[in-house]
Write a protein that holds these residues in place. Sequence first.
Motif, short mmCIF file in Angstrom:
data_model
loop_
_atom_site.label_atom_id
_atom_site.label_comp_id
_atom_site.label_asym_id
_atom_site.label_seq_id
_atom_site.Cartn_x
_atom_site.Cartn_y
_atom_site.Cartn_z
N ASP A 1 -5.40 -16.04 10.83
CA ASP A 1 -3.98 -15.70 10.90
C ASP A 1 -3.65 -14.93 12.18
O ASP A 1 -3.06 -13.84 12.15
CB ASP A 1 -3.57 -14.88 9.67
CG ASP A 1 -2.05 -14.86 9.47
OD1 ASP A 1 -1.36 -15.60 10.19
OD2 ASP A 1 -1.58 -14.07 8.62
N VAL A 2 -4.01 -15.52 13.31
CA VAL A 2 -3.74 -14.90 14.61
C VAL A 2 -2.64 -15.62 15.38
O VAL A 2 -2.05 -15.04 16.30
CB VAL A 2 -5.03 -14.84 15.45
CG1 VAL A 2 -6.05 -13.93 14.79
CG2 VAL A 2 -5.62 -16.22 15.67
N LEU A 3 -2.36 -16.87 15.03
CA LEU A 3 -1.34 -17.64 15.74
C LEU A 3 0.03 -17.40 15.11
O LEU A 3 0.14 -17.01 13.93
CB LEU A 3 -1.68 -19.13 15.70
CG LEU A 3 -3.01 -19.55 16.36
CD1 LEU A 3 -3.24 -21.03 16.15
CD2 LEU A 3 -3.01 -19.20 17.84
N SER A 4 1.06 -17.67 15.90
CA SER A 4 2.41 -17.60 15.36
C SER A 4 2.64 -18.80 14.44
O SER A 4 2.08 -19.88 14.66
CB SER A 4 3.44 -17.61 16.49
OG SER A 4 3.44 -18.85 17.16
N LYS A 5 3.45 -18.61 13.42
CA LYS A 5 3.71 -19.69 12.47
C LYS A 5 4.49 -20.82 13.14
O LYS A 5 4.33 -21.99 12.77
CB LYS A 5 4.50 -19.13 11.27
CG LYS A 5 3.81 -17.96 10.57
CD LYS A 5 2.42 -18.33 10.14
CE LYS A 5 1.70 -17.15 9.49
NZ LYS A 5 1.35 -16.10 10.47
N TRP A 6 5.30 -20.49 14.13
CA TRP A 6 6.03 -21.54 14.85
C TRP A 6 5.06 -22.45 15.60
O TRP A 6 5.27 -23.66 15.66
CB TRP A 6 7.03 -20.91 15.80
CG TRP A 6 7.65 -21.85 16.79
CD1 TRP A 6 7.67 -21.73 18.14
CD2 TRP A 6 8.35 -23.06 16.50
NE1 TRP A 6 8.32 -22.78 18.73
CE2 TRP A 6 8.76 -23.62 17.73
CE3 TRP A 6 8.68 -23.74 15.33
CZ2 TRP A 6 9.47 -24.81 17.83
CZ3 TRP A 6 9.39 -24.93 15.43
CH2 TRP A 6 9.77 -25.46 16.66
N ALA A 7 3.99 -21.89 16.13
CA ALA A 7 3.00 -22.71 16.84
C ALA A 7 2.32 -23.69 15.88
O ALA A 7 1.85 -24.76 16.31
CB ALA A 7 1.97 -21.81 17.51
N LEU A 8 2.27 -23.36 14.58
CA LEU A 8 1.60 -24.23 13.62
C LEU A 8 2.49 -25.37 13.14
O LEU A 8 1.98 -26.41 12.69
CB LEU A 8 1.13 -23.40 12.41
CG LEU A 8 0.06 -22.34 12.69
CD1 LEU A 8 -0.20 -21.51 11.44
CD2 LEU A 8 -1.23 -23.00 13.17
N ILE A 9 3.83 -25.21 13.21
CA ILE A 9 4.71 -26.25 12.65
C ILE A 9 5.55 -26.94 13.71
O ILE A 9 6.23 -27.92 13.40
CB ILE A 9 5.63 -25.66 11.57
CG1 ILE A 9 6.67 -24.72 12.20
CG2 ILE A 9 4.83 -24.93 10.50
CD1 ILE A 9 7.75 -24.27 11.24
N ARG A 10 5.52 -26.46 14.96
CA ARG A 10 6.40 -27.05 15.97
C ARG A 10 6.06 -28.50 16.26
O ARG A 10 6.93 -29.28 16.66
CB ARG A 10 6.34 -26.23 17.27
CG ARG A 10 4.99 -26.26 17.97
CD ARG A 10 4.95 -25.32 19.16
NE ARG A 10 5.97 -25.65 20.14
CZ ARG A 10 6.15 -24.97 21.27
NH1 ARG A 10 5.38 -23.91 21.54
NH2 ARG A 10 7.09 -25.34 22.13
N GLY A 11 4.82 -28.88 16.05
CA GLY A 11 4.44 -30.26 16.26
C GLY A 11 5.14 -31.23 15.31
O GLY A 11 5.27 -32.43 15.61
#
Length: 218
Positions: free
Chosen positions: A175-185
């Motif tokens: 849980d180090v990345l932003s949640k936006w980075a996980l769903i922007r794709g």
Amino acid sequence: MRKKIPTITRPDPAYAASLRPEEEKDPGREEADREETVLMPMSMTADVADEDQAPVPSRPSVHSPQPSPETTSEIITAPTASQPRVRRIPATRKIDIRVNALERQEEALIDCGVDPAHVIRAALRRAVKTWQLGPEFVPPSEEQRTRITEWRARTSLAVDANALTSILHAHDPLDVLSKWALIRGQIEPRVWAEIDILLDEIAVRAAAQNTENDTSTT
């Protein structure tokens, strides 16, 4: 010498009458006579009233109908059947998103005659209207985004918590990345596609208006 008192050998009615004292009033006797005087008319009146009053006919008892077992079961099960079903709402999690247009769309956005920021926001609303986050991670696109930050659309989006948890376990267990980075794709390609559609619609409408203006002038 003493005088000899005569001896009475037989009853003398005249003498006995003279010796009888006046009748003394007996309180107990007067109360008894009063009770007889008062109680006797009351009892007689009650007897007369009972004799004169017509007997009241007794009403036949009405038996209430007993519900049959089938009717009882219907009464018991009816409220249960009419109860509405409670729809369970899935848990969601809010994520802040920031979307911009592509570099290849800059020229069309400038020439469309509408503020590019409004076009991008409208495209974002269309893109997320029927979109649902999938549990599979999609890498962000490598296409070049525009560097004009004034066009960027920002908002908060509620996504399915279970799908986001699946992506976190697979690609960001710490849980180090932003949640936006996980769903922007999953979101950005939909927004870019909507921008292209809106640019085409704006161009078609502008062409139609130009045709109407030319017709009216001729």
